[in-house]
Design a protein around this motif. Sequence first.
Motif: not given
Length: 160
Positions: A33-43, A130-140
Amino acid sequence: MGLLGMTTSAQAAPSAEHTSIASVKSAKIVGPIEFKRLINVHSIGTSCGKPVIASASGRGKMTLRIDDTRSVGTVLSKHIDASKGVISAGVGWDVTKSHSITVSGAKEVPSGKYGTLNAHTKYAVKKFDVQLSIDGKTRTIQKGKKAYKPIGVCFTYTQK
């Protein structure tokens, strides 16, 4: 006899609900199970684009004037490893849509001089990782990417 009739019809025509449940029960998860999300988003403020979107020039004494409305799209850093939907959700605006901006400005050219008034798109800028999560393990997987939302215009003036 009535009971037998009900049993026979129920067996012959199962409801759609039972069919859906059977399909869900037989579904298997294949792969991680894999998903991506944005982190540290700032203007990080605003920025003026380099391309000229409108221009006026002439010899003075005169007033150079630009009045126009333009549709300008969002600009993204190169090679962002996330979908436009993920980026849109992270930065807070739809990065696939264009924005209408009004280009309006004037500059007086002194007598005997030649002036050029250029308009450039002004952007609000957001920076993110951009952060990637695979099977609950996340890394930037990417740092310092940017999205530029058109918000107005910047002007440059030169004279000779």
